[in-house]
Design an enzyme around this catalytic site. Structure first.
Site, PDB file in Angstrom:
ATOM      1  N   LYS A  53       0.614  -1.242  -0.199  1.00 32.84           N
ATOM      2  CA  LYS A  53       0.050   0.079  -0.194  1.00 32.84           C
ATOM      3  C   LYS A  53       1.006   1.180   0.025  1.00 32.84           C
ATOM      4  O   LYS A  53       2.009   1.369   0.224  1.00 32.84           O
ATOM      5  CB  LYS A  53      -0.928   0.003   1.145  1.00 32.84           C
ATOM      6  CG  LYS A  53      -1.970  -1.386   1.257  1.00 32.84           C
ATOM      7  CD  LYS A  53      -2.939  -1.036   2.273  1.00 32.84           C
ATOM      8  CE  LYS A  53      -4.136  -2.187   2.205  1.00 32.84           C
ATOM      9  NZ  LYS A  53      -5.041  -1.861   3.142  1.00 32.84           N
TER      10      LYS A  53
ATOM     11  N   TYR B  51     -12.382  -2.821  -3.854  1.00 29.53           N
ATOM     12  CA  TYR B  51     -12.837  -2.758  -2.603  1.00 29.53           C
ATOM     13  C   TYR B  51     -14.329  -2.633  -2.564  1.00 29.53           C
ATOM     14  O   TYR B  51     -14.999  -2.402  -1.607  1.00 29.53           O
ATOM     15  CB  TYR B  51     -12.533  -1.774  -1.595  1.00 29.53           C
ATOM     16  CG  TYR B  51     -10.972  -2.216  -1.067  1.00 29.53           C
ATOM     17  CD1 TYR B  51     -10.819  -2.997  -0.470  1.00 29.53           C
ATOM     18  CD2 TYR B  51      -9.973  -1.117  -1.343  1.00 29.53           C
ATOM     19  CE1 TYR B  51      -9.325  -3.267   0.070  1.00 29.53           C
ATOM     20  CE2 TYR B  51      -8.666  -1.229  -0.914  1.00 29.53           C
ATOM     21  CZ  TYR B  51      -8.563  -2.449  -0.025  1.00 29.53           C
ATOM     22  OH  TYR B  51      -7.151  -2.569   0.330  1.00 29.53           O
TER      23      TYR B  51
ATOM     24  N   ASN C  40      -2.064   0.452   6.773  1.00 28.99           N
ATOM     25  CA  ASN C  40      -1.721  -0.827   6.977  1.00 28.99           C
ATOM     26  C   ASN C  40      -0.925  -2.002   6.328  1.00 28.99           C
ATOM     27  O   ASN C  40      -0.832  -3.054   6.197  1.00 28.99           O
ATOM     28  CB  ASN C  40      -2.794  -1.869   7.809  1.00 28.99           C
ATOM     29  CG  ASN C  40      -3.863  -2.353   6.676  1.00 28.99           C
ATOM     30  OD1 ASN C  40      -3.599  -1.956   5.487  1.00 28.99           O
ATOM     31  ND2 ASN C  40      -4.765  -3.102   7.084  1.00 28.99           N
TER      32      ASN C  40
ATOM     33  N   HIS D  57      -2.299  -5.570   1.485  1.00 24.23           N
ATOM     34  CA  HIS D  57      -3.402  -6.109   1.445  1.00 24.23           C
ATOM     35  C   HIS D  57      -3.121  -7.634   0.897  1.00 24.23           C
ATOM     36  O   HIS D  57      -2.255  -7.749   0.011  1.00 24.23           O
ATOM     37  CB  HIS D  57      -4.461  -5.602   0.280  1.00 24.23           C
ATOM     38  CG  HIS D  57      -5.589  -6.514   0.078  1.00 24.23           C
ATOM     39  ND1 HIS D  57      -6.722  -6.447   0.806  1.00 24.23           N
ATOM     40  CD2 HIS D  57      -5.588  -7.341  -1.028  1.00 24.23           C
ATOM     41  CE1 HIS D  57      -7.428  -7.190   0.167  1.00 24.23           C
ATOM     42  NE2 HIS D  57      -6.879  -7.870  -1.059  1.00 24.23           N
TER      43      HIS D  57
ATOM     44  N   GLU E  77      -9.513 -11.103  -7.357  1.00 20.05           N
ATOM     45  CA  GLU E  77      -8.633 -10.039  -7.117  1.00 20.05           C
ATOM     46  C   GLU E  77      -7.494 -10.060  -8.249  1.00 20.05           C
ATOM     47  O   GLU E  77      -6.972  -9.099  -8.816  1.00 20.05           O
ATOM     48  CB  GLU E  77      -7.834  -9.866  -5.970  1.00 20.05           C
ATOM     49  CG  GLU E  77      -9.128  -9.468  -4.637  1.00 20.05           C
ATOM     50  CD  GLU E  77      -8.631  -9.623  -3.299  1.00 20.05           C
ATOM     51  OE1 GLU E  77      -9.325  -9.310  -2.473  1.00 20.05           O
ATOM     52  OE2 GLU E  77      -7.414  -9.921  -3.152  1.00 20.05           O
TER      53      GLU E  77
HETATM   54  P1  CMP Z   1      -7.550  -4.671   3.354  1.00 16.71           P
HETATM   55  O1  CMP Z   1      -7.027  -6.142   4.028  1.00 16.71           O
HETATM   56  O2  CMP Z   1      -6.902  -3.944   2.467  1.00 16.71           O
HETATM   57  O3  CMP Z   1      -8.855  -4.599   3.172  1.00 16.71           O
HETATM   58  C1  CMP Z   1      -9.838  -3.601   3.368  1.00 16.71           C
HETATM   59  C2  CMP Z   1      -9.221  -2.552   4.149  1.00 16.71           C
HETATM   60  O4  CMP Z   1     -10.009  -1.463   4.999  1.00 16.71           O
HETATM   61  C3  CMP Z   1      -8.480  -2.996   5.475  1.00 16.71           C
HETATM   62  O5  CMP Z   1      -7.386  -3.740   4.879  1.00 16.71           O
HETATM   63  C4  CMP Z   1      -8.093  -1.818   6.448  1.00 16.71           C
HETATM   64  O6  CMP Z   1      -6.761  -1.160   5.629  1.00 16.71           O
HETATM   65  C5  CMP Z   1      -9.202  -0.851   5.898  1.00 16.71           C
HETATM   66  N1  CMP Z   1     -10.054  -0.639   7.120  1.00 16.71           N
HETATM   67  C6  CMP Z   1     -10.229   0.516   7.535  1.00 16.71           C
HETATM   68  N2  CMP Z   1     -11.070   0.385   8.764  1.00 16.71           N
HETATM   69  C7  CMP Z   1     -11.477  -0.984   8.917  1.00 16.71           C
HETATM   70  C8  CMP Z   1     -12.129  -1.719   9.878  1.00 16.71           C
HETATM   71  N3  CMP Z   1     -12.776  -1.204  10.771  1.00 16.71           N
HETATM   72  N4  CMP Z   1     -12.334  -2.937   9.563  1.00 16.71           N
HETATM   73  C9  CMP Z   1     -11.569  -3.683   8.442  1.00 16.71           C
HETATM   74  N5  CMP Z   1     -10.912  -2.922   7.418  1.00 16.71           N
HETATM   75  C10 CMP Z   1     -10.655  -1.556   7.740  1.00 16.71           C
END
Ligand code: CMP
Length: 140
Positions: free
Chosen positions: A10, A50, A113, A116, A127
């Site tokens: 990311k 998403y 974070n 992904h 995906e």
């Molecule tokens: P990712 O695995 O990329 O999938 C969805 C993303 O939404 C997740 O990682 C997080 O970076 C983001 N996100 C933000 N808030 C939340 C939440 N409360 N629960 C899950 N994903 C979240």
């Protein structure tokens, strides 16, 4: 069984110059990069990726973050690649991620974070084809 999974490094991790450190973790764990590209996602491309989160309160911030800078999208291949990648990444929320995982070491917040990874064989298939044509994947 040998599986493929989609990984995205990311914008936060790209900005930290951690692309190589993160890919090294995949390779050291026995996962092979069989496709890779760097892209700056449009709002449309990120929102479509998403789509399952469209109604969630964090959707707008998520798309905003994922379009804030370039990302590195890869297909990883290996034995149990989906679960292996999720183990390497750690919990979605870096504050809950186990020590030594990518998110514990490189991520700050649940939005930023670092990585992904596909969460199931079905999402991996969707995906991977969302980002790569068959002619862009190099079996090895
Ligand atoms: P990712 O695995 O990329 O999938 C969805 C993303 O939404 C997740 O990682 C997080 O970076 C983001 N996100 C933000 N808030 C939340 C939440 N409360 N629960 C899950 N994903 C979240």
């Amino acid at each position: 069984a040998t599986e493929r999974t989609l990984s995205i490094i990311k914008p936060d991790a790209v900005a930290k110059n951690a692309i190589g450190d993160i890919i090294a973790r995949f390779e050291k764990a026995g996962l092979k990069v069989v496709a890779a590209k760097m892209v700056h996602l449009s709002e449309e491309k990120a929102g479509g990726f998403y789509a399952e989160h469209k109604e969630r309160p964090f959707f707008k911030d998520l798309v905003g973050f994922m379009t804030s800078g370039p990302v590195v999208v890869q297909v990883l291949e290996g034995e149990g690649a989906i679960a292996k990648n999720r183990d390497l990444m750690g919990a979605t929320n870096p504050k809950e991620a186990a020590p030594g995982t990518i998110r514990a070491d490189f991520a700050e917040t649940i939005d930023a974070n670092a990585v992904h990874g596909s969460d199931s064989p079905e999402s991996a298939e969707r995906e991977i084809s969302y980002f790569f044509g068959n002619d862009e994947i190099c079996p090895r």
